[in-house]
Write a protein that holds these residues in place. Structure first.
Motif, PDB file in Angstrom:
ATOM      1  N   LEU A  16      39.670-148.926 -12.843  1.00  0.00           N
ATOM      2  CA  LEU A  16      39.323-147.992 -13.908  1.00  0.00           C
ATOM      3  C   LEU A  16      39.939-146.626 -13.636  1.00  0.00           C
ATOM      4  N   VAL A  20      42.862-144.783 -16.009  1.00  0.00           N
ATOM      5  CA  VAL A  20      42.629-143.464 -16.611  1.00  0.00           C
ATOM      6  C   VAL A  20      43.599-142.440 -16.029  1.00  0.00           C
ATOM      7  N   ILE A  47      33.293-142.931 -11.714  1.00  0.00           N
ATOM      8  CA  ILE A  47      32.983-143.589 -12.983  1.00  0.00           C
ATOM      9  C   ILE A  47      32.750-142.576 -14.100  1.00  0.00           C
ATOM     10  N   ILE A  51      35.381-142.163 -17.357  1.00  0.00           N
ATOM     11  CA  ILE A  51      34.943-142.517 -18.706  1.00  0.00           C
ATOM     12  C   ILE A  51      34.845-141.272 -19.584  1.00  0.00           C
ATOM     13  N   TRP A  54      38.378-139.923 -20.489  1.00  0.00           N
ATOM     14  CA  TRP A  54      39.056-140.855 -21.397  1.00  0.00           C
ATOM     15  C   TRP A  54      38.476-140.741 -22.806  1.00  0.00           C
ATOM     16  N   LEU A  55      37.154-140.687 -22.917  1.00  0.00           N
ATOM     17  CA  LEU A  55      36.531-140.556 -24.238  1.00  0.00           C
ATOM     18  C   LEU A  55      36.876-139.221 -24.884  1.00  0.00           C
TER      19      LEU A  55
END
Length: 85
Positions: A16, A20, A47, A51, A54-55
């Motif tokens: 992940l 990213v 994490i 996330i 990226w969002l």
């Protein structure tokens, strides 16, 4: 057997972070310092930062238009002129 699960979780988190990091490195709207700082954040806070960043950047992108809207609006390519009444 329990150690294998930790390796799987660690591999998923590393994958992940890698995905990213590549996504951030390829962005044209960020300066070099911004890219480096965000990639470092992704690896320091694995994490949540991955996330979250990226969002955030995905929400800044312009969605592609797949097709023209349907309907009978006016068109400048027609040779028909109307004077109303």
């Amino acid at each position: 057997m329990e150690i294998k699960y930790w390796f799987i979780i660690l591999a998923v988190v590393a994958l992940l972070n890698l995905v990213v990091s590549i996504y951030l490195a390829k962005r044209d709207d960020l300066e070099v310092f911004q890219k480096a700082a965000q990639i470092i954040l992704v690896w320091l806070i694995p994490i949540f930062a991955a996330i979250g960043l990226w969002l955030f950047h995905r929400s800044q992108d312009v969605p592609p238009r797949l097709s023209k809207p349907l309907g009978g609006g006016s068109s400048s390519s027609s040779n028909i002129t109307g004077s109303g009444d």
